[in-house]
Write an enzyme that holds these catalytic residues in place. Structure first.
Site, PDB file in Angstrom:
ATOM      1  CD  GLU A 165       0.573  -5.104   2.932  1.00  0.00           C
ATOM      2  OE1 GLU A 165       0.244  -6.380   2.831  1.00  0.00           O
ATOM      3  OE2 GLU A 165       1.220  -4.282   2.601  1.00  0.00           O
TER       4      GLU A 165
ATOM      5  CG  HIS B  72      -3.788   4.097   5.632  1.00  0.00           C
ATOM      6  ND1 HIS B  72      -4.527   3.445   5.216  1.00  0.00           N
ATOM      7  CD2 HIS B  72      -2.855   3.184   4.792  1.00  0.00           C
ATOM      8  CE1 HIS B  72      -5.004   2.905   4.157  1.00  0.00           C
ATOM      9  NE2 HIS B  72      -3.655   3.074   3.614  1.00  0.00           N
TER      10      HIS B  72
END
Lengths: 318, 325
Positions: free
Chosen positions: B54, B123
């Site tokens: 990321e 998550h």
């Protein structure tokens, strides 16, 4: 001093960087904000930047003075920026740490160690997708400290797999803020890591401006011809501390002396003298010219006003 | 008018904007794999799979955005944005300012969050307020498919970096979406999906529907609730909140994110300041707890303020004697 040559121009370019940064140190003693100088690393900036051309983009970091001046930055506007004046390249908002000059192709300067590495592939991707000037490449300057950041590997990996026109330039100046790099990595770690990513890697004496320039020119030509990235590690030394003021009490004096003996400016002057292309008067003339430029730059910067507090929140949003 | 899910509305907006502007780039882990049709239509240069990394996805987007492209990056789940935080917060959010306005960062970062799949706190983390706190960024979290499409189109066209949060609990919920291709909703404008006189319920994301359900339930008590959907968390539509508060005099702010230093706290501060002349009762907040989301569907549902809790809170406020004479 009738003769001009690229070698003499590189000497003068390094003298200008040295004089500029010594001026910043003097200003700091008089109360101006501290800076991260690149004293001792001038050959890296001049050798690489002179191997680039006007189509190319440069990303740099907190130790950016050499890269900017080698690219043709006006020392007056640089000093103005360090002093927080409106005529600085960033309108007095950057200070010394994140000076960009888009008009010179020096973009997205980051003082987060490794920040420049995270953005450079995107600049190179835009170049590859036709958003820059045709044929241009991107060069990103960082140090051995940034090579310890995880994003170093992420950037190399992406640049290789997307075949981005990107020259990685690691100025291995032996120091990561206040920690010697050999406390944090093995001696040949950086080039070995780069080789592991599968791109052309050169390791060069970063205090020899002609060697730096030659290697950079070769790698730039390869990037232009083949499209993919390349890696240049420059072995050099941070002669002054991390950030002014820094008494460097933590530095081994023998190590420092050994590197001072390899000072890049003195080496270039001696090379030219040995070749009969520079004498004492010639060197003095170069030094005088540089000193005059810095004196004029200082006067310009000190005459420039501070931005008003009413501009505090300008440029937050587009 | 067509009916589609929020997820489909997001894809529609992306397709429309990529068709409209060749500088729009879509990249992230698996976007080309999942959207082969978009690769076919817009080319592999513009629809890119990335490494599962990321920090470099976001950093690359920042560099590309400053260099003439308009990247939309899919960072998948919002907690993964913490890996991307340096590029988003320190670079995209600050380098325009620090460079004296030399650069713009027209990019959108997509991230899913919120209760719905029981995927646990790594998550599902409603961390939108972290980005609201960072200067230079805009933050959007739509509650309906139509808003998701219109706001994403505006976000892609915006010259600033935009964090665009997708509520997991809404992704597969269908809703009406206008057929007009140019349905662009300006960032920074709240919606009022229900008008009322007695109390204002301010929310965003899936708890807007919770507030609407509560408002319907409160009708039986003779309480007429107004619901304000913020839609954009930054810039915040303060005028819309104050307008509603001026009408009702009572405020309950509802969010799934934890409370401390969150969006609801900001709305409460707004009410306590410029909204003070309108207040007839204390401001109430209903938020998720200061706890990671559990990887357990039933426990996860307990994080979300329920319509029942909202109704109880409203009844308590309406029963409060007026503060001002």
């Amino acid at each position: 001093m009738a003769e001009t040559s690229p070698e003499l121009a590189r000497l003068e370019g390094m003298l200008l960087i040295r004089a500029y940064e010594e001026q910043l140190v003097a200003l700091h003693r008089d109360g101006a904000p501290g800076t991260c100088t690149s004293v001792g690393q001038e050959a890296c900036a001049v050798g690489v930047v002179q191997a680039l051309d006007g189509r190319d983009r440069i990303l740099t970091n907190h130790r950016s003075g050499g890269h900017l001046l080698a690219r043709g930055a006006d020392p007056g506007r640089l000093i103005a920026e360090v002093l927080g004046r409106v005529d600085g390249y960033c309108g007095g908002r950057s200070g010394s740490l994140h000076i960009s000059a888009a008009e010179l192709g020096v973009v997205l300067t980051s003082t987060i160690v490794g920040g420049e590495l995270s953005m450079a592939p995107g600049v190179a991707l835009a170049q590859k997708m036709g958003r820059g000037e045709p044929g241009g490449i991107v060069a990103v300057f960082f140090g051995d400290g940034a090579a310890c950041e995880g994003v170093f590997h992420e950037a190399l990996n992406l640049a290789v797999h997307w075949r981005l026109p990107l020259l990685f330039v690691c100025e291995n100046n032996q120091w990561q803020a206040y920690v010697h790099r050999l406390e944090t990595m093995s001696d040949r770690a950086i080039s070995a890591w780069a080789e592991g990513h599968g791109l052309p890697v050169r390791v060069v004496d970063g205090n020899d401006v002609e060697a730096v320039h030659g290697a950079a020119a070769d790698l730039v030509a390869g990037i232009r011809a083949q499209g993919g990235p390349a890696f240049l590690e420059l072995s050099t030394y941070r002669q002054r501390g991390h950030f002014e003021p820094d008494d460097q009490a933590y530095v081994d004096p023998a190590e420092c002396q050994a590197w001072l003996a390899r000072d890049p400016i003195r080496r270039q002057a001696e090379r030219l003298r040995a070749a009969g292309r520079l004498d004492a008067a010639g060197l003095a003339a170069l030094e005088a010219r540089v000193a005059a430029r810095i004196a004029a730059a200082l006067a310009f910067a000190q005459a420039s006003p501070m931005p008003g507090p009413d501009t505090l929140d300008r440029h937050v949003y587009a | 008018m067509s009916t589609m899910t929020l997820e489909q509305a997001v894809q529609l907006a992306l397709r429309e904007e990529m068709g409209r502007d060749a500088s729009v780039l879509y990249m992230g882990e698996g976007v080309a794999t999942k959207h082969a049709d978009m690769v076919a239509d817009f080319g592999a240069d513009r629809v890119r799979n990335t490494p599962l990394a990321e920090a470099i996805i976001a950093g690359t987007a920042v560099g590309a955005a400053a260099s003439g492209l308009r990247p939309v990056i899919d960072l998948l789940f919002a907690p993964f944005m913490t890996y991307a935080m340096d590029a988003l917060v320190n670079s995209a959010g600050k380098l325009r300012y620090l460079s004296g306005g030399q650069f713009s960062f027209p990019l959108v970062a997509l991230g899913m969050t919120g209760a719905g799949w029981g995927v646990g706190g790594q998550h599902n983390h409603n961390l939108e307020a972290m980005f609201v706190h960072a200067p230079g960024l805009k933050v959007v979290m739509p509650a309906t498919p139509a808003d998701a499409r219109g706001l994403l189109k505006a976000a892609i066209r915006d010259a600033n970096p935009v964090l665009f949060f997708l509520d997991i609990g809404l992704l597969h919920q269908p809703g009406p979406v206008p057929d007009a291709v140019d349905q662009v909703l300006p960032l920074g404008e709240a919606a009022v999906p229900r008008s009322g006189r007695d109390v204002t319920l301010v929310s965003y994301g899936k708890t807007v529907a919770v507030c609407l359900e509560a408002a319907a339930g409160l009708q039986a008590d003779g309480i007429d609730a107004e619901v304000v959907d913020l839609r954009t968390l930054k810039p915040l539509d303060e005028a819309a909140v104050l307008r509603s508060l001026a009408k009702t005099g009572r405020l309950v702010v509802v969010q799934e994110a934890s409370g401390l230093c969150g969006v609801a706290a900001e709305i409460a501060a707004l009410a306590a300041g410029r909204g003070f002349p309108f207040l007839q009762a204390p401001v109430a907040r209903l938020t998720g707890p200061d706890a990671p989301a559990p990887g357990n569907w039933a426990l996860e549902q307990a994080m979300v303020p329920s319509a029942q809790r909202v109704m109880e809170q409203v009844r308590a406020l309406v029963g409060t004697p007026a503060l001002a004479a």
